[in-house]
Design a protein around this motif. Structure first.
Motif, short mmCIF file in Angstrom:
data_model
loop_
_atom_site.label_atom_id
_atom_site.label_comp_id
_atom_site.label_asym_id
_atom_site.label_seq_id
_atom_site.Cartn_x
_atom_site.Cartn_y
_atom_site.Cartn_z
N ILE A 150 0.85 -1.19 0.00
CA ILE A 150 0.00 0.00 0.00
C ILE A 150 0.89 1.24 0.00
O ILE A 150 2.03 1.19 0.46
N ILE A 151 0.36 2.32 -0.53
CA ILE A 151 1.08 3.59 -0.55
C ILE A 151 0.40 4.49 0.47
O ILE A 151 -0.82 4.62 0.49
N MET A 152 1.21 5.11 1.32
CA MET A 152 0.66 5.99 2.34
C MET A 152 1.57 7.20 2.55
O MET A 152 2.72 7.18 2.14
N GLN A 153 1.01 8.20 3.17
CA GLN A 153 1.79 9.39 3.48
C GLN A 153 2.75 9.10 4.62
O GLN A 153 2.46 8.33 5.53
N ARG A 154 3.89 9.75 4.58
CA ARG A 154 4.89 9.59 5.62
C ARG A 154 4.35 10.03 6.99
O ARG A 154 4.70 9.47 8.02
N ASN A 155 3.44 11.01 6.99
CA ASN A 155 2.89 11.52 8.25
C ASN A 155 2.02 10.50 8.97
O ASN A 155 1.67 10.69 10.13
N ALA A 156 1.64 9.41 8.30
CA ALA A 156 0.80 8.39 8.94
C ALA A 156 1.60 7.48 9.86
O ALA A 156 1.02 6.69 10.60
N VAL A 157 2.92 7.60 9.86
CA VAL A 157 3.76 6.76 10.70
C VAL A 157 3.69 7.26 12.14
O VAL A 157 3.85 8.44 12.42
#
Length: 95
Positions: free
Chosen positions: A76-83
């Motif tokens: 999946i591709i996600m934003q870095r801020n979701a970490v």
């Protein structure tokens, strides 16, 4: 009754604002700084936890987006801020 400037009131307000800073604002700023350091440290091969609770291994890093493998062959591709957290290597295998 004479009207004048009440220094006790001003001192009380100042003490209350200083207490609010040290009890609420300063710890929150420290936590945000730690989270930013965690997010900036994410690299290929890192095992992460996202804000939604998804665990995965980072397979590609591109600017503000990460490609995360959440299962064998599922990316999946996600934003870095979701970490939210970076786990120790091998943590996902032990779960």
């Amino acid at each position: 009754m004479a009207q004048g400037f009440d220094t006790n009131f001003l001192i009380t307000i100042g003490v209350m604002m200083a207490a609010m800073y040290f009890v609420m604002i300063r710890p929150q700023m420290k936590k945000q700084k730690e989270l930013k350091a965690i997010i900036d440290a994410v690299a290929k091969g890192s095992e992460i936890v996202t804000t939604s609770g998804i665990l995965g291994k980072v397979v590609k890093v591109k600017d503000d987006y990460l490609t995360v493998e959440v299962a064998a062959g599922v990316e999946i591709i996600m934003q870095r801020n979701a970490v939210v957290n970076v786990l120790q290597t091998g943590t996902i295998k032990s779960i």
